[in-house]
Design a protein around this motif. Sequence first.
Motif, PDB file in Angstrom:
ATOM      1  N   ILE A 488       0.825  -1.209   0.000  1.00 23.72           N
ATOM      2  CA  ILE A 488       0.000   0.000   0.000  1.00 23.72           C
ATOM      3  C   ILE A 488       0.858   1.257   0.000  1.00 23.72           C
ATOM      4  CG2 ILE A 488      -1.657   1.338   1.361  1.00 23.72           C
ATOM      5  CD1 ILE A 488      -2.829  -1.322   2.313  1.00 23.72           C
ATOM      6  N   THR A 489       1.980   1.217   0.707  1.00 21.36           N
ATOM      7  CA  THR A 489       2.818   2.415   0.848  1.00 21.36           C
ATOM      8  C   THR A 489       3.999   2.429  -0.116  1.00 21.36           C
ATOM      9  OG1 THR A 489       4.142   1.335   2.590  1.00 21.36           O
ATOM     10  CG2 THR A 489       2.222   2.602   3.291  1.00 21.36           C
ATOM     11  N   SER A 490       4.001   1.514  -1.102  1.00 14.65           N
ATOM     12  CA  SER A 490       5.167   1.382  -1.986  1.00 14.65           C
ATOM     13  C   SER A 490       5.486   2.657  -2.765  1.00 14.65           C
ATOM     14  CB  SER A 490       4.949   0.227  -2.967  1.00 14.65           C
ATOM     15  OG  SER A 490       3.810   0.464  -3.782  1.00 14.65           O
ATOM     16  N   GLY A 491       4.483   3.450  -3.059  1.00 19.18           N
ATOM     17  CA  GLY A 491       4.727   4.668  -3.830  1.00 19.18           C
ATOM     18  C   GLY A 491       4.561   5.934  -3.020  1.00 19.18           C
ATOM     19  N   PHE A 492       4.752   5.826  -1.690  1.00 18.52           N
ATOM     20  CA  PHE A 492       4.455   6.976  -0.826  1.00 18.52           C
ATOM     21  C   PHE A 492       5.362   8.168  -1.100  1.00 18.52           C
ATOM     22  CE2 PHE A 492       7.960   5.120   1.438  1.00 18.52           C
ATOM     23  CZ  PHE A 492       8.567   6.165   2.093  1.00 18.52           C
ATOM     24  N   THR A 493       6.570   7.927  -1.619  1.00 17.64           N
ATOM     25  CA  THR A 493       7.477   9.052  -1.850  1.00 17.64           C
ATOM     26  C   THR A 493       6.959  10.004  -2.921  1.00 17.64           C
ATOM     27  OG1 THR A 493       8.752   7.673  -3.389  1.00 17.64           O
ATOM     28  CG2 THR A 493       9.529   7.789  -1.117  1.00 17.64           C
ATOM     29  N   VAL A 494       6.024   9.525  -3.766  1.00 23.17           N
ATOM     30  CA  VAL A 494       5.487  10.401  -4.795  1.00 23.17           C
ATOM     31  C   VAL A 494       4.668  11.530  -4.172  1.00 23.17           C
ATOM     32  CG1 VAL A 494       3.293   9.199  -5.184  1.00 23.17           C
ATOM     33  CG2 VAL A 494       4.399  10.383  -7.079  1.00 23.17           C
ATOM     34  N   PHE A 495       4.171  11.286  -2.949  1.00 22.97           N
ATOM     35  CA  PHE A 495       3.375  12.317  -2.284  1.00 22.97           C
ATOM     36  C   PHE A 495       4.247  13.426  -1.688  1.00 22.97           C
ATOM     37  CE2 PHE A 495       0.822   8.409  -2.087  1.00 22.97           C
ATOM     38  CZ  PHE A 495      -0.328   8.847  -2.736  1.00 22.97           C
ATOM     39  N   LEU A 496       5.543  13.138  -1.561  1.00 23.26           N
ATOM     40  CA  LEU A 496       6.452  14.186  -1.097  1.00 23.26           C
ATOM     41  C   LEU A 496       6.683  15.220  -2.186  1.00 23.26           C
ATOM     42  CD1 LEU A 496       9.113  11.932   0.696  1.00 23.26           C
ATOM     43  CD2 LEU A 496       7.182  13.153   1.728  1.00 23.26           C
ATOM     44  N   HIS A 497       6.644  14.742  -3.429  1.00 28.30           N
ATOM     45  CA  HIS A 497       6.778  15.637  -4.585  1.00 28.30           C
ATOM     46  C   HIS A 497       5.911  15.032  -5.691  1.00 28.30           C
ATOM     47  CE1 HIS A 497       8.586  18.593  -7.259  1.00 28.30           C
ATOM     48  NE2 HIS A 497       8.826  17.628  -8.138  1.00 28.30           N
ATOM     49  N   TRP A 498       4.686  15.532  -5.810  1.00 27.78           N
ATOM     50  CA  TRP A 498       3.679  14.870  -6.649  1.00 27.78           C
ATOM     51  C   TRP A 498       4.084  14.824  -8.118  1.00 27.78           C
ATOM     52  CZ3 TRP A 498      -0.128  11.622  -6.137  1.00 27.78           C
ATOM     53  CH2 TRP A 498      -0.967  11.398  -7.238  1.00 27.78           C
ATOM     54  N   ASN A 499       3.911  13.616  -8.683  1.00 24.76           N
ATOM     55  CA  ASN A 499       4.108  13.403 -10.110  1.00 24.76           C
ATOM     56  C   ASN A 499       3.133  12.314 -10.524  1.00 24.76           C
ATOM     57  OD1 ASN A 499       5.228  11.985 -12.572  1.00 24.76           O
ATOM     58  ND2 ASN A 499       6.705  13.672 -12.417  1.00 24.76           N
ATOM     59  N   PHE A 503       3.115   8.220  -9.883  1.00 26.07           N
ATOM     60  CA  PHE A 503       2.079   7.593  -9.070  1.00 26.07           C
ATOM     61  C   PHE A 503       1.530   6.341  -9.744  1.00 26.07           C
ATOM     62  CE2 PHE A 503      -2.473   7.001  -8.279  1.00 26.07           C
ATOM     63  CZ  PHE A 503      -2.478   6.794  -6.918  1.00 26.07           C
ATOM     64  N   PHE A 504       1.193   6.454 -11.026  1.00 25.09           N
ATOM     65  CA  PHE A 504       0.649   5.299 -11.734  1.00 25.09           C
ATOM     66  C   PHE A 504       1.717   4.223 -11.930  1.00 25.09           C
ATOM     67  CE2 PHE A 504      -2.707   8.314 -12.926  1.00 25.09           C
ATOM     68  CZ  PHE A 504      -3.829   7.517 -12.713  1.00 25.09           C
ATOM     69  N   ALA A 505       2.974   4.655 -12.124  1.00 26.14           N
ATOM     70  CA  ALA A 505       4.053   3.668 -12.259  1.00 26.14           C
ATOM     71  C   ALA A 505       4.222   2.860 -10.977  1.00 26.14           C
ATOM     72  CB  ALA A 505       5.358   4.370 -12.617  1.00 26.14           C
ATOM     73  N   ALA A 506       4.021   3.521  -9.828  1.00 23.76           N
ATOM     74  CA  ALA A 506       4.199   2.850  -8.538  1.00 23.76           C
ATOM     75  C   ALA A 506       3.075   1.883  -8.235  1.00 23.76           C
ATOM     76  CB  ALA A 506       4.307   3.896  -7.418  1.00 23.76           C
ATOM     77  N   TYR A 507       1.872   2.199  -8.701  1.00 24.38           N
ATOM     78  CA  TYR A 507       0.713   1.393  -8.316  1.00 24.38           C
ATOM     79  C   TYR A 507       0.061   0.653  -9.489  1.00 24.38           C
ATOM     80  CZ  TYR A 507       0.961   3.587  -3.741  1.00 24.38           C
ATOM     81  OH  TYR A 507       1.389   3.999  -2.501  1.00 24.38           O
ATOM     82  N   VAL A 508       0.749   0.590 -10.627  1.00 27.47           N
ATOM     83  CA  VAL A 508       0.147  -0.059 -11.788  1.00 27.47           C
ATOM     84  C   VAL A 508      -0.121  -1.531 -11.525  1.00 27.47           C
ATOM     85  CG1 VAL A 508       2.397  -0.571 -12.862  1.00 27.47           C
ATOM     86  CG2 VAL A 508       0.341  -0.365 -14.291  1.00 27.47           C
TER      87      VAL A 508
END
Length: 542
Positions: A488-499, A503-508
């Motif tokens: 669930i938190t695998s792409g959390f770093t994208v929220f530090l600097h939104w892209n 985001f979709f690459a992390a949760y695809v």
Amino acid sequence: MGSPADAVKGSGSSNNSARDSNEKTGDKLQKPTSTSKNEADLETGDQEQGLSRDLHGRHLQFIAIGAALGTGLFLGIGKTLAIAGPGSLFVAFLFVGSIVYSVMVGLGEMAAYIPVAGSFTVYASRFIDPTLGFSMGWIYWFSWVITWGLELTAAGQIIQFWNPDLSIGIWIAVFWVLFTAANFLPIRWFGEIEMWLSSIKVVTVVGFIIFSICINAGASPQGYIGFKYWNNPGAFREYATFDSDTLARTVPVTGATGQFIAFWATLITAGFSFQGTELVGVGAGETSNPSKTIPSAIRWTFWAIFTLFMGTVFFVGINVPADNESLLSSNQNASASPLVIVATLASVKALPSIINAVLLTAVLSAANSDLYSSSRILIGLAEEGHAPAFFKKTNQWGTPVYSVIACTVFGFLAFLNLSENGGVVFGWLLSITSVAGFITWALINLCHIRFMKVLAAHDINRQDLPYVAPFQPYLSYFGLFFNVLILITSGFTVFLHWNTSDFFAAYVSVLIFVVAYIGHKLIFRTKVIPLAEVDIVRGRTA
């Protein structure tokens, strides 16, 4: 909740036929006798699937080691060391190792009792819900056929270390032909090839650890190193991003919070590196004497991979400073490997080419394992009615020809890297592999929890099984919880600097899994199988 046929609607006719056979013979899901058809199959080969049982324990171990010891360890840990520091890197691998242990012992208990091709993808369909087996199987299969293309590309890039002018397309084609041919060989021959390829990697890692001990003790112009790099630049670094051109370091979050974020981000790298350890269960359907072979293979595989990983991560961490700019290299050959950086800092000039040759062997061995595992997963999907039945067909050597053909075609995706924008597309596809392992591990834990409940419902004592997983059910719950949390938190770093793209690459992977699950559920209307109706006879050992 209805009859077994209603409960597994859409999962293929094989479940129904197995149930009918049990009713006719009076087998009410009790333990089979020594003259049962299941035992005969184990001795003469699985006639239903046509797979021969010619794999030995050493083959299973090295197939899994071949898949795990790849680019994740030899290349991936470099950038992670720069981001998080050696302390976070070591603790992250240790923690993920404990999660993998929970997965492996649970898988070992199930696979030793029901050794079928496809292993855990089959268990999800039989023990829980056919829809879960469908979505789990296809996301896992897709991750490995994509990784097969990745390893072919990496092999070409590694060879460019010696000759940058040669197009990687040449080597993609050469290795595609070689390993496609290898996967058409009888399984015993394939197992021997993989064993020797993987042995080279094991010897190299052991040699590197010995070399690192000598370097750290002072056998180089650097003198005695000890743990000075843990003091400066530090063992636990704050999470940072790096400019691709200037390598300028930016720290979005400082202090202890920043250090924890760096550690948590490292878990994905550790998980990607360990991915493949579970493949020791995929070959269960082709293993001789599985009740004895699989438990031994499970134990040896985990501890071998865990020891090699922890030794490599530890000695890279104490011999290479985390602020070394070479760790951030975008190259995919030996120049970017932390193992080579250790040799370079120690002024050992001959070692980079040697490690590059080993790195090539590592990638090729992983490619070989990827193609094998994906074809066996496809057989498991076909066996449960989630893929066309012709994928189960084999030749006179027990090789699943159509499954191998279907999987090897995806190796052509490697040629995407030759086009200007193809690399972006291929990068997106590869994002699937980074977290698909955590989806699979979580579901293996879930299958084992369910398996223990099924045994209790059928009044079967776990202590009578060929292999009994320790610390249960607590260990499987531990693995399930943290696998889901990391996922669930695998792409959390994208929220530090939104892209949005990141985001979709992390949760695809998660998106594909959810779409596959909902789509199959809506079409086939499957239900969770009642405990009393779960099929634990078909493919079972004595």
